[in-house]
Each structure stands twice: as C-alpha cells, then as structure tokens.
Scaffold this motif. Structure first.
Motif, PDB file in Angstrom:
ATOM      1  N   ASP A   1       0.853  -1.185   0.000  1.00 17.83           N
ATOM      2  CA  ASP A   1       0.000   0.000   0.000  1.00 17.83           C
ATOM      3  C   ASP A   1       0.891   1.237   0.000  1.00 17.83           C
ATOM      4  N   ILE A   2       0.276   2.392   0.075  1.00 15.32           N
ATOM      5  CA  ILE A   2       1.039   3.648   0.027  1.00 15.32           C
ATOM      6  C   ILE A   2       1.053   4.353   1.385  1.00 15.32           C
ATOM      7  N   LYS A   3       0.685   3.647   2.438  1.00 17.43           N
ATOM      8  CA  LYS A   3       0.752   4.231   3.762  1.00 17.43           C
ATOM      9  C   LYS A   3       2.204   4.575   4.086  1.00 17.43           C
ATOM     10  N   GLY A   4       2.443   5.805   4.490  1.00 21.07           N
ATOM     11  CA  GLY A   4       3.787   6.278   4.741  1.00 21.07           C
ATOM     12  C   GLY A   4       4.490   6.768   3.493  1.00 21.07           C
ATOM     13  N   ARG A   5       3.834   6.600   2.338  1.00 20.11           N
ATOM     14  CA  ARG A   5       4.412   7.058   1.069  1.00 20.11           C
ATOM     15  C   ARG A   5       3.527   8.116   0.413  1.00 20.11           C
ATOM     16  N   GLU A   6       2.770   8.822   1.233  1.00 20.17           N
ATOM     17  CA  GLU A   6       1.862   9.820   0.681  1.00 20.17           C
ATOM     18  C   GLU A   6       2.593  10.897  -0.120  1.00 20.17           C
ATOM     19  N   ASP A   7       3.813  11.214   0.274  1.00 20.17           N
ATOM     20  CA  ASP A   7       4.570  12.267  -0.411  1.00 20.17           C
ATOM     21  C   ASP A   7       5.617  11.709  -1.369  1.00 20.17           C
ATOM     22  N   HIS A   8       5.526  10.421  -1.696  1.00 21.55           N
ATOM     23  CA  HIS A   8       6.309   9.840  -2.772  1.00 21.55           C
ATOM     24  C   HIS A   8       5.565  10.067  -4.090  1.00 21.55           C
ATOM     25  N   PRO A   9       6.255  10.043  -5.214  1.00 18.80           N
ATOM     26  CA  PRO A   9       5.550  10.197  -6.486  1.00 18.80           C
ATOM     27  C   PRO A   9       4.590   9.037  -6.735  1.00 18.80           C
ATOM     28  N   VAL A  10       3.422   9.345  -7.262  1.00 19.33           N
ATOM     29  CA  VAL A  10       2.478   8.294  -7.636  1.00 19.33           C
ATOM     30  C   VAL A  10       3.095   7.494  -8.784  1.00 19.33           C
ATOM     31  N   THR A  11       2.883   6.189  -8.771  1.00 22.47           N
ATOM     32  CA  THR A  11       3.361   5.305  -9.832  1.00 22.47           C
ATOM     33  C   THR A  11       2.207   4.414 -10.295  1.00 22.47           C
ATOM     34  N   GLN A  12       2.491   3.547 -11.221  1.00 28.13           N
ATOM     35  CA  GLN A  12       1.493   2.637 -11.795  1.00 28.13           C
ATOM     36  C   GLN A  12       0.334   3.403 -12.444  1.00 28.13           C
ATOM     37  N   VAL A  13       0.651   4.560 -13.012  1.00 31.97           N
ATOM     38  CA  VAL A  13      -0.361   5.346 -13.718  1.00 31.97           C
ATOM     39  C   VAL A  13      -0.016   5.387 -15.203  1.00 31.97           C
ATOM     40  N   SER A  14      -1.011   5.212 -16.023  1.00 31.46           N
ATOM     41  CA  SER A  14      -0.828   5.234 -17.463  1.00 31.46           C
ATOM     42  C   SER A  14      -0.798   6.669 -17.984  1.00 31.46           C
ATOM     43  N   TRP A  15      -0.459   6.813 -19.256  1.00 32.09           N
ATOM     44  CA  TRP A  15      -0.512   8.138 -19.893  1.00 32.09           C
ATOM     45  C   TRP A  15      -1.932   8.683 -19.840  1.00 32.09           C
ATOM     46  N   THR A  16      -2.907   7.810 -20.033  1.00 33.79           N
ATOM     47  CA  THR A  16      -4.310   8.212 -19.964  1.00 33.79           C
ATOM     48  C   THR A  16      -4.669   8.717 -18.569  1.00 33.79           C
ATOM     49  N   ASP A  17      -4.177   8.027 -17.547  1.00 35.62           N
ATOM     50  CA  ASP A  17      -4.425   8.459 -16.168  1.00 35.62           C
ATOM     51  C   ASP A  17      -3.804   9.826 -15.895  1.00 35.62           C
ATOM     52  N   ALA A  18      -2.574  10.012 -16.365  1.00 34.70           N
ATOM     53  CA  ALA A  18      -1.885  11.282 -16.161  1.00 34.70           C
ATOM     54  C   ALA A  18      -2.626  12.418 -16.857  1.00 34.70           C
ATOM     55  N   GLN A  19      -3.132  12.144 -18.046  1.00 32.69           N
ATOM     56  CA  GLN A  19      -3.893  13.151 -18.774  1.00 32.69           C
ATOM     57  C   GLN A  19      -5.170  13.522 -18.014  1.00 32.69           C
ATOM     58  N   ALA A  20      -5.827  12.518 -17.450  1.00 28.92           N
ATOM     59  CA  ALA A  20      -7.065  12.769 -16.710  1.00 28.92           C
ATOM     60  C   ALA A  20      -6.799  13.630 -15.483  1.00 28.92           C
ATOM     61  N   TYR A  21      -5.722  13.329 -14.752  1.00 30.91           N
ATOM     62  CA  TYR A  21      -5.363  14.134 -13.584  1.00 30.91           C
ATOM     63  C   TYR A  21      -5.061  15.567 -13.998  1.00 30.91           C
ATOM     64  N   ALA A  22      -4.272  15.723 -15.048  1.00 32.36           N
ATOM     65  CA  ALA A  22      -3.888  17.061 -15.493  1.00 32.36           C
ATOM     66  C   ALA A  22      -5.113  17.893 -15.864  1.00 32.36           C
ATOM     67  N   LYS A  23      -6.055  17.293 -16.558  1.00 27.28           N
ATOM     68  CA  LYS A  23      -7.271  18.017 -16.945  1.00 27.28           C
ATOM     69  C   LYS A  23      -8.045  18.448 -15.706  1.00 27.28           C
ATOM     70  N   TRP A  24      -8.164  17.563 -14.730  1.00 28.75           N
ATOM     71  CA  TRP A  24      -8.866  17.893 -13.484  1.00 28.75           C
ATOM     72  C   TRP A  24      -8.190  19.053 -12.763  1.00 28.75           C
ATOM     73  N   ALA A  25      -6.867  19.071 -12.786  1.00 27.99           N
ATOM     74  CA  ALA A  25      -6.110  20.113 -12.088  1.00 27.99           C
ATOM     75  C   ALA A  25      -6.017  21.412 -12.895  1.00 27.99           C
ATOM     76  N   GLY A  26      -6.597  21.450 -14.094  1.00 33.26           N
ATOM     77  CA  GLY A  26      -6.515  22.639 -14.926  1.00 33.26           C
ATOM     78  C   GLY A  26      -5.151  22.809 -15.560  1.00 33.26           C
ATOM     79  N   LYS A  27      -4.470  21.701 -15.812  1.00 36.04           N
ATOM     80  CA  LYS A  27      -3.118  21.734 -16.354  1.00 36.04           C
ATOM     81  C   LYS A  27      -3.055  20.821 -17.576  1.00 36.04           C
TER      82      LYS A  27
END
Length: 354
Positions: A166-192
C-alpha cells in the motif's frame, strides 16, 4: 495494445532506453520565478521562455537523441515536483476515477490486440494489474529485462507492488502505476496539461549550458547524492547510499537552477509527445513550441504507438541505464503502468494550450 501485453513490449523499450551518457548544450540566461499558485496541490515554478539546443551533442548518446537542434519554447508553469500519492488520491476522491491498471479486460479485447491466429490467452492475462519490479538475488544478463519485471495482478497506484502493498507512509512519494491516460485525466482535473518533450528538457536543464545533468557536469557519483538512482550492481544489489531503496519523497534532493526537484531519477515522467525514433531529424530549424510527431514510430516495435517518458528513475545507474541525463529519452505504450513511472504537469502562461 492492452496493458496486459505491455510486459512483452517493455522488454524492448527498457533496453532501448539504457545506454551511455551524452552532452547537450543549452542557451538560456533568464531565471525562473517560484510561485505559490496557480494551484494549491503542487506549487508551480514559472519557467521563462527562450531557445536551447535539444538533444545529444557527442557520440555517447542513444541514436534517438540526435541530431542536436535548436528549439524555442514560450514561458510556462511547471509543477516543482512529481505528482504525489497524496495529490493523486485527492483527484480520485474528488472524481471517483478508476485507473487503467485497476480495470480488467475481456478476452475479446485482448484477442483483438494480438496477431491473427494467436492462441487464446490464459485467464490470468485478463486480470487488472501492472508491471512490478521483481529483482533477482543474483547477477543476470542486462539485455533481458524480463529478469526483473513481472506482471502482477492487483498492482495499481494504491498497491504499487501488488495486493500486499500500500502507500501508507508514502503519501509524499511520487504516484506510480499510472498510465498516460491516467496522467492526462489528472492534469485536466487540475486545470493543467502534460509537458511537451521540448518543455520538459528545457526545464530539466535549469538554465545551464552544455551540461549533462540537471545539476551540471559533475558525475552522479561524485560528492553527496544528487538524485534517487541505483547505487549498487543492477538489478540484484541495491545499496542505499542515497538513503532509498525505491521511490523517495519528493524534494529529497536539491533542485536544479529553476527550482525543480527530481528532474533526474526517482521516477520516469510521462510527457505529451508521441515517440518517433527519427523525430529530431524532422524538426524544423528553430522550431517554436514543437509538440512531437503527428504519428509515433518505434522501429523496434513498429506496430505500437508509444509516448515519450523522461528523467530516469531509481532503477537507473551508470552501469545499466543513464536515463537521468537531460537528453535521455525512453518510450512506452500509453496503457503502461510501471513501478518507476509517474508524471508532473505544466500550464501555459498564455491562454493557449491546456
């Protein structure tokens, strides 16, 4: 190609990304501005526009880093660090988004991506999951990445190494296991948006000229650790002279001249561009804001469209993969989920691209 077949294509992609170092000059004089906006999740840095020489300028780069060419970029904002687990969790909580690695697929979908006449896949290939770093405990041939990558059912951004993690204790580590599609979705949500490859390299250089790394020309192993990389003999012997055996919390190392963290090492980062091995030879002289080729082409895997990833990761070393050089390029399919791949976002200063 579905993510369940990425295991095979990654064998070629990972080998192609690894090689010796290179130098690439950059012509920049201005200084970046750090700001607390324009959003509250990840402080952004204003990267002042300018011209620079993109790509390798000696004989030690990989073939796709040539020829060196002059590029102009407009000013843009860039996340000062890679998107973290904490930040990605906020996105998922707000939207209910389900990542590529968390979605199983049907037999029909998988068969459609295989060559005609292929045998039906084992049911395990239909499970949700992603590629996980599973290092051996002994020396192995460095031209066979299947020795340290495995598809693990249940691996995802919340369980990077599989169901038992899990990511407990790794909250401030970079997120991994994300696809290009996932990254695009996050960026759009963040206005970036995701950076172009040219923007990424321009920012990684931090205003320096003729330097191999974001911090300059000094060797990675000289002095204090400069980035989160592999310290021992890859892939079986990982020392922790830099303090970390896997990902590190963002901002664990000194920033570059633009006050950007982890532009070398920690995790590879998605960029917007498609990958074409010969694209640098096609770019117009003094190209302004190049956005990559209209169509991707990887001669080692011509049937698949891939996107560029940049910056290297904690798995890179001088012995095996020097992906932390500012001109180094790698590529993989947009469905890829990897234990050493994340992203950061940018935002245009003008009201242009988003």
């Amino acid at each position: 190609m579905t993510r369940h077949l990425i295991y095979l294509s990654m064998m070629t992609a990972a080998i192609a990304a690894c090689g010796s170092g290179s130098k690439a000059p950059v012509q920049q004089d201005s200084v970046a501005t750090v700001a607390s906006g324009p959003d509250t999740l990840n402080r952004m840095v204003l990267i002042p526009g300018g011209s620079f020489s993109m790509g390798a300028d000696d004989s030690t780069g990989m073939p796709d880093e040539y020829p060196k060419h002059t590029v102009k970029v407009d000013s843009f904002w860039m996340d000062e660090h890679e998107v973290t687990n904490r930040e990605f969790a906020a996105f998922v909580t707000a939207t209910g988004y389900v990542t590529t690695a968390e979605k199983p697929i049907s037999k029909e979908e998988l068969m459609a991506s295989l060559p005609p006449g292929s045998p039906e896949p084992d049911s395990s290939m239909l499970a949700a999951g992603a590629l996980v770093f599973t290092p051996p405990d002994h020396r192995v041939p460095l031209n066979d990445v299947s020795q340290w990558w495995s598809f693990v059912a249940g691996a995802s951004w919340q369980h990077p190494e599989g169901p038992g993690s899990d990511i407990k204790g790794r909250e401030d580590h970079p997120v991994t296991q994300v696809s290009w599609t996932d990254a695009q979705a996050y960026a759009k949500w963040a206005g970036k948006r995701l950076p172009t490859e040219a923007e990424w390299e321009y920012a990684a250089r931090g205003g320096l000229s003729n330097q191999v790394y974001p911090w300059g020309d000094e060797a990675l192993t000289a002095g204090k650790p400069k980035a989160n990389t592999w310290n021992g003999h890859f892939p079986y012997d990982k020392t922790t002279t830099d303090g970390f055996s896997g990902t590190a919390p963002v901002k664990s190392y000194k920033p570059n001249g633009y006050q950007l963290y982890d532009m070398a090492g920690n995790v590879w980062e998605w960029v917007a561009d498609l990958y074409d091995a010969s694209y640098y030879a096609q770019v117009e002289k003094d190209a302004a804001n190049p956005a990559g080729p209209a169509k991707g082409y990887d001669p080692e895997d011509p049937g698949q469209q891939k996107h560029v990833i940049r910056g290297g990761s904690y798995m890179c070393s001088d012995e095996y993969c020097r992906g932390y050089r500012v001109s180094a390029r790698m590529k993989t399919t947009p469905e890829s989920g990897l234990a050493n791949l994340g992203f950061r976002c940018v935002k245009s200063v003008s009201n242009g691209r988003q």
